[in-house]
Motif scaffolding. Structure first.
Motif, PDB file in Angstrom:
ATOM      1  N   ASP A 228     -87.093 110.402 -71.775  1.00  0.00           N
ATOM      2  CA  ASP A 228     -86.555 109.854 -70.416  1.00  0.00           C
ATOM      3  C   ASP A 228     -86.796 108.307 -70.450  1.00  0.00           C
ATOM      4  O   ASP A 228     -86.019 107.987 -69.417  1.00  0.00           O
ATOM      5  N   LYS A 229     -87.833 107.798 -70.861  1.00  0.00           N
ATOM      6  CA  LYS A 229     -88.150 106.353 -70.777  1.00  0.00           C
ATOM      7  C   LYS A 229     -86.713 105.401 -71.058  1.00  0.00           C
ATOM      8  O   LYS A 229     -86.487 104.503 -70.322  1.00  0.00           O
ATOM      9  N   GLN A 230     -85.961 105.527 -72.259  1.00  0.00           N
ATOM     10  CA  GLN A 230     -84.901 104.680 -72.413  1.00  0.00           C
ATOM     11  C   GLN A 230     -83.971 104.833 -71.312  1.00  0.00           C
ATOM     12  O   GLN A 230     -83.448 103.625 -71.007  1.00  0.00           O
ATOM     13  N   THR A 231     -83.523 105.889 -70.465  1.00  0.00           N
ATOM     14  CA  THR A 231     -82.794 105.892 -69.501  1.00  0.00           C
ATOM     15  C   THR A 231     -83.247 105.127 -68.410  1.00  0.00           C
ATOM     16  O   THR A 231     -82.577 104.171 -67.635  1.00  0.00           O
ATOM     17  N   LEU A 232     -84.425 105.171 -68.126  1.00  0.00           N
ATOM     18  CA  LEU A 232     -85.274 104.421 -66.942  1.00  0.00           C
ATOM     19  C   LEU A 232     -85.013 102.948 -67.540  1.00  0.00           C
ATOM     20  O   LEU A 232     -85.004 102.251 -66.264  1.00  0.00           O
ATOM     21  N   VAL A 233     -85.407 102.528 -68.443  1.00  0.00           N
ATOM     22  CA  VAL A 233     -85.369 101.154 -68.867  1.00  0.00           C
ATOM     23  C   VAL A 233     -83.945 100.673 -68.693  1.00  0.00           C
ATOM     24  O   VAL A 233     -83.921  99.360 -68.308  1.00  0.00           O
ATOM     25  N   ASN A 234     -83.273 101.352 -69.123  1.00  0.00           N
ATOM     26  CA  ASN A 234     -81.818 100.767 -68.951  1.00  0.00           C
ATOM     27  C   ASN A 234     -81.360 100.457 -67.811  1.00  0.00           C
ATOM     28  O   ASN A 234     -80.741  99.506 -67.434  1.00  0.00           O
ATOM     29  N   ASP A 235     -82.000 101.280 -66.816  1.00  0.00           N
ATOM     30  CA  ASP A 235     -81.597 101.064 -65.364  1.00  0.00           C
ATOM     31  C   ASP A 235     -82.518  99.717 -64.686  1.00  0.00           C
ATOM     32  O   ASP A 235     -81.786  98.982 -64.073  1.00  0.00           O
ATOM     33  N   VAL A 236     -83.459  99.402 -65.171  1.00  0.00           N
ATOM     34  CA  VAL A 236     -84.202  98.334 -65.107  1.00  0.00           C
ATOM     35  C   VAL A 236     -83.447  97.035 -65.087  1.00  0.00           C
ATOM     36  O   VAL A 236     -82.905  96.439 -64.548  1.00  0.00           O
ATOM     37  N   PHE A 237     -83.097  97.089 -66.465  1.00  0.00           N
ATOM     38  CA  PHE A 237     -82.316  95.813 -67.007  1.00  0.00           C
ATOM     39  C   PHE A 237     -80.880  95.884 -66.502  1.00  0.00           C
ATOM     40  O   PHE A 237     -80.183  94.528 -66.301  1.00  0.00           O
TER      41      PHE A 237
ATOM     42  N   ASN B 102     -90.429  97.654 -74.656  1.00  0.00           N
ATOM     43  CA  ASN B 102     -89.481  98.420 -73.776  1.00  0.00           C
ATOM     44  C   ASN B 102     -88.635  99.737 -74.744  1.00  0.00           C
ATOM     45  O   ASN B 102     -88.128 100.439 -74.184  1.00  0.00           O
ATOM     46  N   VAL B 103     -89.182  99.538 -75.899  1.00  0.00           N
ATOM     47  CA  VAL B 103     -88.462 100.580 -77.104  1.00  0.00           C
ATOM     48  C   VAL B 103     -89.457 101.637 -76.998  1.00  0.00           C
ATOM     49  O   VAL B 103     -90.723 101.494 -77.106  1.00  0.00           O
ATOM     50  N   PRO B 104     -88.878 102.964 -76.868  1.00  0.00           N
ATOM     51  CA  PRO B 104     -89.729 103.829 -76.786  1.00  0.00           C
ATOM     52  C   PRO B 104     -90.569 104.361 -78.095  1.00  0.00           C
ATOM     53  O   PRO B 104     -91.663 104.631 -78.146  1.00  0.00           O
ATOM     54  N   ARG B 105     -89.786 104.181 -79.214  1.00  0.00           N
ATOM     55  CA  ARG B 105     -90.468 104.584 -80.470  1.00  0.00           C
ATOM     56  C   ARG B 105     -90.532 103.181 -81.252  1.00  0.00           C
ATOM     57  O   ARG B 105     -89.444 102.874 -82.101  1.00  0.00           O
TER      58      ARG B 105
END
Length: 258
Positions: free
Chosen positions: A25-34, A152-155
């Protein structure tokens, strides 16, 4: 704050700031931030750091010392707006070619527009892709840079392995990231500034304070200098070192593929 820093990449994979989220889920949330901050990203960097990020980035490119010869290629990851890429191109007397990679199309759009205005479009290309799955062949680049993006990278371990893979033998890895303040008093001042002022500035300037709350929280969760250096070494890099900037507010990590 009492939130615990991650000591390895595993602590970041499900950490969206201080909020635990599901795997994937993290990547989608980070994308929205940027997407939300892209048009004001560089202005906000100035306001959040008092302009210091410019000096830190200059220091990064100075340590990289790109050669002034054609054919030298660098990959700048999570660098959508072109801040690092343009510095590298200028430092090489416009001889270097920089591929700017970002997972966020809004950030890349800003970078492409800036490249055209600066007259360096021929020296840069912009690729929308994931740092965990770089769309390049092995040993493609002489250098890999990433500034304020790896947290901001999950892995993170996967991203470091990919950095190692796409570098040529003798290639250089440089990562500039917010880190752990190591000066008494400064740490408390910085803490108060980060959690109280920055989200309010974001609300006033960008019309949205929530993304900046995430960015501040993500800094506190990121591994400190020694732990992140150990991760870089585990990815295969040699001669791993780091330099602190402004009392550890930021740290510049270096490694070589030897």
């Amino acid at each position: 704050m009492s939130e615990q820093r991650a000591t390895s990449a595993g602590g970041m994979e499900t950490s969206f700031g201080f909020t635990e989220v599901g795997t994937g889920d993290k990547q989608t949330l980070v994308n929205d931030v940027f997407h939300r901050v892209a048009n004001r990203y560089d202005l906000m960097n100035d306001l959040m750091s008092g302009g210091l990020h410019r000096l830190w980035k200059d220091g990064m490119v100075s340590w990289l010392n790109p050669p002034k010869r054609p054919g030298w290629r660098s990959l700048d990851v999570a660098g959508g707006t072109g801040d690092i890429a343009f510095r590298i191109i200028d430092a090489s007397n416009r001889q270097a070619h920089v591929t700017v990679l970002d997972i966020n199309g809004s950030m890349l759009a800003v970078g492409r527009e800036r490249a055209e205005k600066r007259g360096v479009a021929a020296n840069a290309d912009f690729v929308e892709a994931n740092a965990e799955e770089l769309p390049f062949a092995d040993a493609s680049f002489d250098a890999y840079t990433i500034a304020f993006g790896i947290r901001n990278v999950p892995r993170i371990e996967t991203a470091l392995a990919e950095a190692y893979r796409v570098l040529k033998p003798g290639g250089r890895f440089l990562c500039l990231e917010f880190s752990e303040v190591d000066m008494p008093l400064l740490d408390r001042v910085y803490e108060a500034w980060s959690f109280n002022a920055i989200p309010r500035i974001g609300q006033a300037v960008a019309g949205d304070g929530q993304p900046y709350s995430y960015l501040v929280e993500s800094i506190r969760k990121f591994p400190n200098q020694a732990n992140f250096a150990a991760m870089i070494s585990r990815a295969g890099f040699d001669r791993v070192t780091f330099r602190n900037y402004s009392g550890g507010i930021a740290a510049l990590h270096s490694g070589w593929k030897l």
